[in-house]
Design a protein around this motif. Structure first.
Motif, PDB file in Angstrom:
ATOM      1  N   GLY A 101      37.428  30.882  47.425  1.00 33.79           N
ATOM      2  CA  GLY A 101      38.076  32.193  47.519  1.00 33.79           C
ATOM      3  C   GLY A 101      38.089  32.811  48.898  1.00 33.79           C
ATOM      4  N   ASN A 102      37.503  32.117  49.897  1.00 39.06           N
ATOM      5  CA  ASN A 102      37.509  32.650  51.266  1.00 39.06           C
ATOM      6  C   ASN A 102      38.260  31.715  52.191  1.00 39.06           C
ATOM      7  N   CYS A 103      39.093  32.310  53.070  1.00 37.15           N
ATOM      8  CA  CYS A 103      39.832  31.489  54.027  1.00 37.15           C
ATOM      9  C   CYS A 103      39.003  31.241  55.277  1.00 37.15           C
ATOM     10  N   TYR A 104      38.988  30.000  55.713  1.00 40.67           N
ATOM     11  CA  TYR A 104      38.384  29.640  56.998  1.00 40.67           C
ATOM     12  C   TYR A 104      39.535  29.203  57.888  1.00 40.67           C
ATOM     13  N   CYS A 105      39.819  30.031  58.902  1.00 36.75           N
ATOM     14  CA  CYS A 105      41.052  29.850  59.669  1.00 36.75           C
ATOM     15  C   CYS A 105      40.907  28.837  60.795  1.00 36.75           C
ATOM     16  N   LYS A 106      42.054  28.200  61.114  1.00 35.78           N
ATOM     17  CA  LYS A 106      42.113  27.305  62.278  1.00 35.78           C
ATOM     18  C   LYS A 106      42.008  28.150  63.536  1.00 35.78           C
ATOM     19  N   ALA A 107      41.639  27.498  64.650  1.00 36.81           N
ATOM     20  CA  ALA A 107      41.554  28.225  65.929  1.00 36.81           C
ATOM     21  C   ALA A 107      42.889  28.908  66.205  1.00 36.81           C
ATOM     22  N   GLY A 108      42.816  30.133  66.678  1.00 34.94           N
ATOM     23  CA  GLY A 108      44.047  30.842  67.026  1.00 34.94           C
ATOM     24  C   GLY A 108      44.605  31.700  65.907  1.00 34.94           C
ATOM     25  N   TRP A 109      43.980  31.629  64.706  1.00 32.13           N
ATOM     26  CA  TRP A 109      44.465  32.447  63.576  1.00 32.13           C
ATOM     27  C   TRP A 109      43.312  33.249  63.013  1.00 32.13           C
ATOM     28  N   HIS A 110      43.633  34.419  62.455  1.00 33.47           N
ATOM     29  CA  HIS A 110      42.571  35.209  61.832  1.00 33.47           C
ATOM     30  C   HIS A 110      43.180  36.088  60.748  1.00 33.47           C
ATOM     31  N   GLY A 111      42.336  36.839  60.073  1.00 34.91           N
ATOM     32  CA  GLY A 111      42.782  37.674  58.957  1.00 34.91           C
ATOM     33  C   GLY A 111      42.264  37.073  57.656  1.00 34.91           C
ATOM     34  N   ASP A 112      42.240  37.893  56.588  1.00 35.61           N
ATOM     35  CA  ASP A 112      41.726  37.402  55.303  1.00 35.61           C
ATOM     36  C   ASP A 112      42.495  36.183  54.819  1.00 35.61           C
ATOM     37  N   LYS A 113      43.803  36.152  55.139  1.00 37.72           N
ATOM     38  CA  LYS A 113      44.628  35.025  54.683  1.00 37.72           C
ATOM     39  C   LYS A 113      45.126  34.223  55.881  1.00 37.72           C
ATOM     40  N   CYS A 114      44.422  34.327  57.024  1.00 38.96           N
ATOM     41  CA  CYS A 114      44.812  33.633  58.268  1.00 38.96           C
ATOM     42  C   CYS A 114      46.251  33.963  58.630  1.00 38.96           C
ATOM     43  N   GLU A 115      46.620  35.231  58.404  1.00 42.63           N
ATOM     44  CA  GLU A 115      48.025  35.590  58.596  1.00 42.63           C
ATOM     45  C   GLU A 115      48.327  36.096  60.001  1.00 42.63           C
ATOM     46  N   GLU A 124      41.012  30.664  75.935  1.00 47.31           N
ATOM     47  CA  GLU A 124      40.632  31.967  76.487  1.00 47.31           C
ATOM     48  C   GLU A 124      39.736  32.720  75.504  1.00 47.31           C
ATOM     49  N   SER A 125      40.079  32.578  74.212  1.00 47.93           N
ATOM     50  CA  SER A 125      39.284  33.227  73.174  1.00 47.93           C
ATOM     51  C   SER A 125      37.843  32.716  73.235  1.00 47.93           C
ATOM     52  N   LYS A 126      37.710  31.398  73.360  1.00 43.85           N
ATOM     53  CA  LYS A 126      36.380  30.784  73.409  1.00 43.85           C
ATOM     54  C   LYS A 126      35.627  31.273  74.650  1.00 43.85           C
ATOM     55  N   GLY A 141      27.295  35.172  65.490  1.00 45.48           N
ATOM     56  CA  GLY A 141      28.493  35.929  65.150  1.00 45.48           C
ATOM     57  C   GLY A 141      29.684  35.009  65.052  1.00 45.48           C
ATOM     58  N   THR A 142      30.837  35.587  64.733  1.00 50.56           N
ATOM     59  CA  THR A 142      32.064  34.814  64.608  1.00 50.56           C
ATOM     60  C   THR A 142      33.027  35.290  65.678  1.00 50.56           C
ATOM     61  N   CYS A 143      33.698  34.336  66.309  1.00 52.75           N
ATOM     62  CA  CYS A 143      34.636  34.677  67.375  1.00 52.75           C
ATOM     63  C   CYS A 143      36.035  34.804  66.794  1.00 52.75           C
ATOM     64  N   VAL A 144      36.630  35.970  66.919  1.00 52.11           N
ATOM     65  CA  VAL A 144      38.003  36.169  66.457  1.00 52.11           C
ATOM     66  C   VAL A 144      38.819  36.676  67.632  1.00 52.11           C
ATOM     67  N   CYS A 145      39.733  35.836  68.107  1.00 49.22           N
ATOM     68  CA  CYS A 145      40.619  36.237  69.195  1.00 49.22           C
ATOM     69  C   CYS A 145      39.866  36.813  70.387  1.00 49.22           C
ATOM     70  N   GLY A 146      38.813  36.139  70.789  1.00 46.99           N
ATOM     71  CA  GLY A 146      38.105  36.561  71.986  1.00 46.99           C
ATOM     72  C   GLY A 146      37.116  37.685  71.774  1.00 46.99           C
ATOM     73  N   GLU A 147      36.957  38.130  70.522  1.00 46.50           N
ATOM     74  CA  GLU A 147      35.961  39.176  70.270  1.00 46.50           C
ATOM     75  C   GLU A 147      34.958  38.683  69.245  1.00 46.50           C
ATOM     76  N   CYS A 148      33.689  38.943  69.519  1.00 49.23           N
ATOM     77  CA  CYS A 148      32.643  38.501  68.598  1.00 49.23           C
ATOM     78  C   CYS A 148      32.409  39.561  67.541  1.00 49.23           C
TER      79      CYS A 148
END
Length: 392
Positions: A101-115, A124-126, A141-148
């Motif tokens: 029930g939880n999405c684990y997104c590929k690099a470069g994508w984020h959001g509950d549904k990786c949308e 750059e995000s890394k 922590g988790t890195c999302v678009c360059g922010e932890c």
């Protein structure tokens, strides 16, 4: 075998007598009471089959009437329908994997549904999420678009124990007792700074647990550590009982009775000492013959015409060295009277760099055009936070 109650026939199970279900897993007659059966089907919240299935003889049969198989788990606790993107109807928008029930997104994508797609590259995000110790978000922590986003949110709504741009600060390291609700920080004898205890005078130890046996008064101790500089240990060390321990521990470039010598000042941003044309003496370059400048970067002889030289010193607006310096051999030499003028065209003002204790970049980094470039082990806008290993 024990769990097998049928034969496989053309990809479908043909169940033995007394068993049914798509894997022949449910007995037709049950020797459990209804109460016992239901008890065995309850999830951790005591809900039978997570309200997403029915209980058959102590086992949950999940509601997959459409045959999609998206509801599963011993107690039907996993519902992958949660991962379906309403717009595209794809699982995790086609940019990730669904797990329970939880999405684990590929690099470069984020959001509950990786949308959502990041507007910066995964590289750059890394880079932005890499903590000073080289880990991503300090492994906390988790890195999302360059922010932890740090794995710690205090249930009381305060920021939690783990914070910092790259989750590098962990206040739990300051607690004398490892209990999130104890206020027993630094044994009550210090301040917690990014997970490190800065002890009050008279105390030492990782958690400020040891009283100092020092015959000097706090004032006398500081006076000895200050010497002729404005700050104890020149702001680059720890003062204990009138003696300085310079940061970073073990770095031979910072030395002196009051840590007054900092040979890192002789290096440029690439770590080259005195431009390769001089030697460093207590943080100042002594240039070889034929070279001059703060980092021995200017040759005295010049094989350029005045015209060629001036062309290289003009900034985009056609002003020579921003009218704040002189041009020598194609390079700007910024006015010495105004110590704060710097930059390739004398276009930067080092007063824009953050200060701490009255020192630019706390003396722990180089001011590069308005931003502090901190030396190893230091962090913070003004390089005021020491993240390195324990003090020796």
């Amino acid at each position: 075998s024990k769990g097998c109650h049928g034969k496989c026939n053309c990809g479908k199970c043909k169940c033995d007598e007394g068993w049914y279900g798509d894997a022949c897993q449910y007995p037709t007659n049950c020797d459990l009471t209804k109460k016992k059966s239901n008890q065995m089907c309850k999830n951790s919240q005591d809900i039978i089959c997570s309200n997403a299935g029915t209980c058959h003889c102590g086992r949950c049969k999940c509601d997959n009437s459409d045959g999609s198989g998206l509801v599963y788990g011993k107690f039907c606790e996993c519902d992958d329908r949660e991962c379906i993107d309403d717009e595209t109807e794809e699982i995790c928008g086609g940019h990730g994997k669904c797990y329970c029930g939880n999405c684990y997104c590929k690099a470069g994508w984020h959001g509950d549904k990786c949308e959502f797609q990041c507007d910066i590259t995964p590289w750059e995000s890394k880079r932005r999420c890499t903590s000073p110790d080289g880990k991503i978000c300090s492994n906390r922590g988790t890195c999302v678009c360059g922010e932890c986003s740090c794995h710690d949110v205090d249930p009381t709504g305060d920021w939690g124990d783990i914070h910092g741009d790259t989750c590098e600060c962990d206040e739990r390291d300051c607690r004398a007792v490892y209990d999130r609700y104890s206020d027993d920080f630094c044994s009550g004898h210090g301040q917690c700074n990014c997970g490190r205890c800065d002890c009050k005078a008279g105390w030492h130890g990782k958690k400020c647990e040891h009283p100092q046996s020092c015959i000097l008064s706090a004032e006398e101790s500081i006076r000895r550590c200050q010497g002729s500089s404005d700050l104890p240990c020149s702001g680059r060390g720890k003062c204990e009982c009138g003696k300085c321990t310079c940061y970073p521990p073990g770095d031979h470039r910072v030395y002196g009775k009051t840590c007054e010598c900092d040979d890192r000042r002789c290096e440029d941003l690439d770590g080259v000492v005195c431009g390769g044309h001089g030697t460093c003496s207590c943080g100042r370059c002594v240039c070889e013959r034929g070279w001059f400048g703060k980092l021995c970067q200017h040759p005295r002889k010049c094989n350029m015409t005045e015209e060629q030289s001036k062309n290289l010193c003009e900034s985009a607006d056609g002003i020579l060295c921003s009218a704040k310096g002189s041009c020598h051999c194609g390079k700007c030499i910024c006015s010495a009277e105004e110590w704060y003028i710097s930059g390739e065209f004398c276009d930067c003002d080092d007063r824009d760099c953050d200060k701490h204790d009255g020192l630019i970049c706390t003396g722990n980094g180089i001011c590069s055009c308005g931003n502090c470039e901190c030396w190893d082990g230091w962090n913070g806008n003004a390089c005021e936070i020491w993240l390195g290993s324990e003090y020796p």
